[in-house]
Design a protein around this motif. Sequence first.
Motif, mmCIF file in Angstrom:
data_model
loop_
_atom_site.group_PDB
_atom_site.id
_atom_site.type_symbol
_atom_site.label_atom_id
_atom_site.label_comp_id
_atom_site.label_asym_id
_atom_site.label_seq_id
_atom_site.Cartn_x
_atom_site.Cartn_y
_atom_site.Cartn_z
ATOM 1 N N ILE A 84 0.848 -1.191 0.000
ATOM 2 C CA ILE A 84 0.000 0.000 0.000
ATOM 3 C C ILE A 84 0.884 1.242 0.000
ATOM 4 C CG2 ILE A 84 -1.804 1.259 1.230
ATOM 5 C CD1 ILE A 84 -2.556 -1.496 2.522
ATOM 6 N N ASP A 85 0.638 2.105 -0.968
ATOM 7 C CA ASP A 85 1.350 3.376 -1.085
ATOM 8 C C ASP A 85 0.365 4.477 -0.721
ATOM 9 O OD1 ASP A 85 2.786 5.628 -1.746
ATOM 10 O OD2 ASP A 85 3.281 4.978 -3.781
ATOM 11 N N ASP A 86 0.585 5.123 0.426
ATOM 12 C CA ASP A 86 -0.335 6.182 0.863
ATOM 13 C C ASP A 86 0.207 7.577 0.534
ATOM 14 O OD1 ASP A 86 1.608 6.728 2.757
ATOM 15 O OD2 ASP A 86 0.342 6.300 4.488
ATOM 16 N N ASP A 87 1.132 7.653 -0.405
ATOM 17 C CA ASP A 87 1.771 8.885 -0.882
ATOM 18 C C ASP A 87 2.814 9.442 0.083
ATOM 19 O OD1 ASP A 87 0.350 8.900 -3.321
ATOM 20 O OD2 ASP A 87 -1.354 9.877 -2.350
ATOM 21 N N THR A 88 2.901 8.920 1.296
ATOM 22 C CA THR A 88 3.957 9.352 2.215
ATOM 23 C C THR A 88 4.844 8.182 2.621
ATOM 24 O OG1 THR A 88 2.532 9.062 4.150
ATOM 25 C CG2 THR A 88 2.595 11.260 3.164
ATOM 26 N N ALA A 89 4.276 6.981 2.635
ATOM 27 C CA ALA A 89 5.027 5.792 3.054
ATOM 28 C C ALA A 89 4.455 4.559 2.379
ATOM 29 C CB ALA A 89 4.957 5.635 4.566
ATOM 30 N N LEU A 90 5.246 3.498 2.397
ATOM 31 C CA LEU A 90 4.791 2.195 1.901
ATOM 32 C C LEU A 90 4.453 1.319 3.096
ATOM 33 C CD1 LEU A 90 7.433 1.439 -0.885
ATOM 34 C CD2 LEU A 90 5.086 2.235 -1.196
ATOM 35 N N HIS A 91 3.428 0.509 2.934
ATOM 36 C CA HIS A 91 3.012 -0.435 3.971
ATOM 37 C C HIS A 91 2.889 -1.803 3.316
ATOM 38 C CE1 HIS A 91 1.948 3.010 6.495
ATOM 39 N NE2 HIS A 91 1.498 3.541 5.370
ATOM 40 N N LEU A 92 3.292 -2.841 4.029
ATOM 41 C CA LEU A 92 3.261 -4.192 3.477
ATOM 42 C C LEU A 92 2.372 -5.082 4.327
ATOM 43 C CD1 LEU A 92 4.427 -6.001 1.230
ATOM 44 C CD2 LEU A 92 6.281 -6.579 2.795
ATOM 45 N N GLY A 93 1.443 -5.765 3.676
ATOM 46 C CA GLY A 93 0.526 -6.654 4.370
ATOM 47 C C GLY A 93 -0.693 -5.905 4.880
ATOM 48 N N TRP A 94 -1.542 -6.598 5.616
ATOM 49 C CA TRP A 94 -2.745 -6.008 6.173
ATOM 50 C C TRP A 94 -2.893 -6.442 7.621
ATOM 51 C CZ3 TRP A 94 -5.080 -1.836 5.459
ATOM 52 C CH2 TRP A 94 -6.395 -1.616 5.871
ATOM 53 N N GLY A 95 -1.783 -6.388 8.348
ATOM 54 C CA GLY A 95 -1.797 -6.746 9.761
ATOM 55 C C GLY A 95 -2.324 -5.603 10.607
ATOM 56 N N LYS A 96 -2.419 -5.838 11.902
ATOM 57 C CA LYS A 96 -2.942 -4.840 12.835
ATOM 58 C C LYS A 96 -2.124 -3.544 12.792
ATOM 59 C CE LYS A 96 -6.157 -7.389 14.840
ATOM 60 N NZ LYS A 96 -7.522 -7.222 14.417
ATOM 61 N N ASP A 97 -0.799 -3.667 12.622
ATOM 62 C CA ASP A 97 0.036 -2.470 12.582
ATOM 63 C C ASP A 97 -0.256 -1.596 11.380
ATOM 64 O OD1 ASP A 97 1.037 -4.546 10.952
ATOM 65 O OD2 ASP A 97 3.095 -3.813 11.077
ATOM 66 N N VAL A 98 -0.455 -2.212 10.215
ATOM 67 C CA VAL A 98 -0.775 -1.454 8.998
ATOM 68 C C VAL A 98 -2.179 -0.863 9.118
ATOM 69 C CG1 VAL A 98 -1.135 -1.626 6.492
ATOM 70 C CG2 VAL A 98 0.777 -2.831 7.564
#
Length: 104
Positions: A84-98
């Motif tokens: 997931i690219d939210d325009d400020t950072a990349l996130h990987l997976g769909w865990g609780k932290d993301v």
Amino acid sequence: MRIYGLKTCDTCRKAAKALDGAEVIDIRHMPMAPELRARAFETFGAALLNTRSTTWRGLSEAERARPPLELLEAHPALMKRPLIDDDTALHLGWGKDVQAALLG
């Protein structure tokens, strides 16, 4: 916000549903730009490869030894999903932290 993954992936669907308005990009039909793939690998390293997938299990030892970025270009489904690219950072997976980072 862009979600890179597979349209048939349950986890990608859950993320898309929760992130209303996010653009879902199926990496099998629209490959990621090399710059984004390199940025994701720089951010997540080896965690970007899903070594528990059926695609990974189907690779020969010689193919598994290829550089990760080459593997991801040749076999997009090897990427852990979603990216997931939210325009400020990349996130990987769909865990609780993301989910906490993106949903508040």
